[in-house]
Design a protein around this motif. Structure first.
Motif, PDB file in Angstrom:
ATOM      1  N   SER A 120       0.828  -1.210   0.000  1.00 52.88           N
ATOM      2  CA  SER A 120       0.000   0.000   0.000  1.00 52.88           C
ATOM      3  C   SER A 120       0.859   1.256   0.000  1.00 52.88           C
ATOM      4  O   SER A 120       0.619   2.189  -0.766  1.00 52.88           O
ATOM      5  CB  SER A 120      -0.932   0.019   1.215  1.00 52.88           C
ATOM      6  N   GLU A 121       1.861   1.274   0.863  1.00 55.51           N
ATOM      7  CA  GLU A 121       2.750   2.436   0.957  1.00 55.51           C
ATOM      8  C   GLU A 121       3.459   2.684  -0.373  1.00 55.51           C
ATOM      9  O   GLU A 121       3.538   3.826  -0.838  1.00 55.51           O
ATOM     10  CB  GLU A 121       3.770   2.202   2.076  1.00 55.51           C
ATOM     11  N   SER A 122       3.943   1.618  -1.001  1.00 53.78           N
ATOM     12  CA  SER A 122       4.623   1.752  -2.299  1.00 53.78           C
ATOM     13  C   SER A 122       3.666   2.272  -3.368  1.00 53.78           C
ATOM     14  O   SER A 122       4.026   3.148  -4.162  1.00 53.78           O
ATOM     15  CB  SER A 122       5.197   0.404  -2.754  1.00 53.78           C
ATOM     16  N   LEU A 123       2.449   1.743  -3.391  1.00 47.05           N
ATOM     17  CA  LEU A 123       1.475   2.173  -4.392  1.00 47.05           C
ATOM     18  C   LEU A 123       1.071   3.624  -4.161  1.00 47.05           C
ATOM     19  O   LEU A 123       1.034   4.423  -5.103  1.00 47.05           O
ATOM     20  CB  LEU A 123       0.251   1.266  -4.397  1.00 47.05           C
ATOM     21  N   PHE A 124       0.775   3.996  -2.920  1.00 44.90           N
ATOM     22  CA  PHE A 124       0.362   5.364  -2.632  1.00 44.90           C
ATOM     23  C   PHE A 124       1.459   6.367  -3.012  1.00 44.90           C
ATOM     24  O   PHE A 124       1.174   7.433  -3.555  1.00 44.90           O
ATOM     25  CB  PHE A 124      -0.029   5.525  -1.159  1.00 44.90           C
ATOM     26  N   LYS A 125       2.695   6.008  -2.750  1.00 43.13           N
ATOM     27  CA  LYS A 125       3.820   6.883  -3.117  1.00 43.13           C
ATOM     28  C   LYS A 125       3.926   7.001  -4.640  1.00 43.13           C
ATOM     29  O   LYS A 125       4.114   8.095  -5.180  1.00 43.13           O
ATOM     30  CB  LYS A 125       5.125   6.335  -2.544  1.00 43.13           C
ATOM     31  N   ALA A 126       3.759   5.894  -5.339  1.00 45.84           N
ATOM     32  CA  ALA A 126       3.828   5.902  -6.811  1.00 45.84           C
ATOM     33  C   ALA A 126       2.670   6.707  -7.408  1.00 45.84           C
ATOM     34  O   ALA A 126       2.855   7.408  -8.415  1.00 45.84           O
ATOM     35  CB  ALA A 126       3.838   4.467  -7.349  1.00 45.84           C
ATOM     36  N   ILE A 127       1.486   6.626  -6.801  1.00 51.04           N
ATOM     37  CA  ILE A 127       0.347   7.422  -7.273  1.00 51.04           C
ATOM     38  C   ILE A 127       0.647   8.902  -7.087  1.00 51.04           C
ATOM     39  O   ILE A 127       0.444   9.720  -7.999  1.00 51.04           O
ATOM     40  CB  ILE A 127      -0.956   7.027  -6.537  1.00 51.04           C
ATOM     41  N   SER A 128       1.158   9.268  -5.923  1.00 49.54           N
ATOM     42  CA  SER A 128       1.507  10.673  -5.669  1.00 49.54           C
ATOM     43  C   SER A 128       2.504  11.178  -6.697  1.00 49.54           C
ATOM     44  O   SER A 128       2.369  12.303  -7.199  1.00 49.54           O
ATOM     45  CB  SER A 128       2.104  10.832  -4.255  1.00 49.54           C
ATOM     46  N   ASN A 129       3.495  10.359  -7.015  1.00 45.64           N
ATOM     47  CA  ASN A 129       4.510  10.754  -7.998  1.00 45.64           C
ATOM     48  C   ASN A 129       3.932  10.861  -9.404  1.00 45.64           C
ATOM     49  O   ASN A 129       4.419  11.646 -10.221  1.00 45.64           O
ATOM     50  CB  ASN A 129       5.674   9.763  -7.996  1.00 45.64           C
ATOM     51  N   ALA A 130       2.900  10.066  -9.704  1.00 45.45           N
ATOM     52  CA  ALA A 130       2.305  10.054 -11.051  1.00 45.45           C
ATOM     53  C   ALA A 130       1.249  11.136 -11.245  1.00 45.45           C
ATOM     54  O   ALA A 130       0.881  11.432 -12.392  1.00 45.45           O
ATOM     55  CB  ALA A 130       1.706   8.677 -11.338  1.00 45.45           C
ATOM     56  N   LEU A 131       0.753  11.713 -10.157  1.00 44.28           N
ATOM     57  CA  LEU A 131      -0.270  12.760 -10.292  1.00 44.28           C
ATOM     58  C   LEU A 131       0.341  14.012 -10.907  1.00 44.28           C
ATOM     59  O   LEU A 131       1.479  14.373 -10.603  1.00 44.28           O
ATOM     60  CB  LEU A 131      -0.861  13.107  -8.920  1.00 44.28           C
ATOM     61  N   PRO A 132      -0.416  14.660 -11.777  1.00 46.38           N
ATOM     62  CA  PRO A 132       0.081  15.911 -12.376  1.00 46.38           C
ATOM     63  C   PRO A 132       0.366  16.936 -11.284  1.00 46.38           C
ATOM     64  O   PRO A 132      -0.414  17.063 -10.327  1.00 46.38           O
ATOM     65  CB  PRO A 132      -1.075  16.378 -13.266  1.00 46.38           C
ATOM     66  N   LYS A 133       1.464  17.628 -11.405  1.00 41.94           N
ATOM     67  CA  LYS A 133       1.833  18.654 -10.428  1.00 41.94           C
ATOM     68  C   LYS A 133       1.079  19.937 -10.751  1.00 41.94           C
ATOM     69  O   LYS A 133       0.994  20.346 -11.888  1.00 41.94           O
ATOM     70  CB  LYS A 133       3.346  18.914 -10.436  1.00 41.94           C
ATOM     71  N   ALA A 134       0.524  20.546  -9.718  1.00 41.30           N
ATOM     72  CA  ALA A 134      -0.272  21.770  -9.930  1.00 41.30           C
ATOM     73  C   ALA A 134       0.613  22.982 -10.165  1.00 41.30           C
ATOM     74  O   ALA A 134       1.730  23.070  -9.890  1.00 41.30           O
ATOM     75  CB  ALA A 134      -1.164  22.017  -8.722  1.00 41.30           C
TER      76      ALA A 134
END
Length: 134
Positions: A120-134
């Motif tokens: 979960s921690e790895s996935l959540f971190k990867a999602i955060s990194n993949a989200l477009p930066k505002a």
């Protein structure tokens, strides 16, 4: 007596096994969750992208009225009997968008392999990194 002990050990091992059916039939809101300050579309896209960076195989992806449901597995290796999981991106009209991760080892008696919190921690971190930066 030895045969009884052997059969008991085998039955206990089999009873503690998780399968794709185990995770797919669990309630959608089970597992670990994290909310992201982004739209459903952005989080769904980031989740799909994030999964390509992890060592898992996507076995099924389905858009449901409730949101995006993705089934994944991790193959058997020298250190693990493998794992199975489900990622659920809950549909929302506006941010935040919640992601639920249910992850189980195929054999509950195995010591090695990736656990729920670690995945979960790895996935959540990867999602955060993949989200477009505002």
């Amino acid at each position: 007596m030895k045969r009884f002990a052997f059969v008991s050990v085998i039955l206990a091992a089999v009873a503690g096994c998780a399968s794709m059916e185990t995770v797919s039939e669990a309630p959608l809101a089970s597992g670990e969750t994290k909310s992201f300050a982004a739209s459903f579309d952005a989080v769904s896209g980031a989740t799909v992208k994030a999964l390509t960076t992890l060592n898992v195989d996507v076995t099924k992806s389905e858009q449901k009225p409730e949101g995006l449901v993705i089934l994944v597995n991790k193959q058997i290796s020298a250190f693990s009997w493998g794992e199975v999981g489900r990622i659920y991106v809950q549909k929302s009209a506006a941010a935040p968008t919640s992601v639920y991760v249910l992850w189980e080892k195929r054999n509950q008696l195995q010591i090695s392999g990736t656990g729920q919190s670690e995945f979960s921690e790895s996935l959540f971190k990867a999602i955060s990194n993949a989200l477009p930066k505002a």
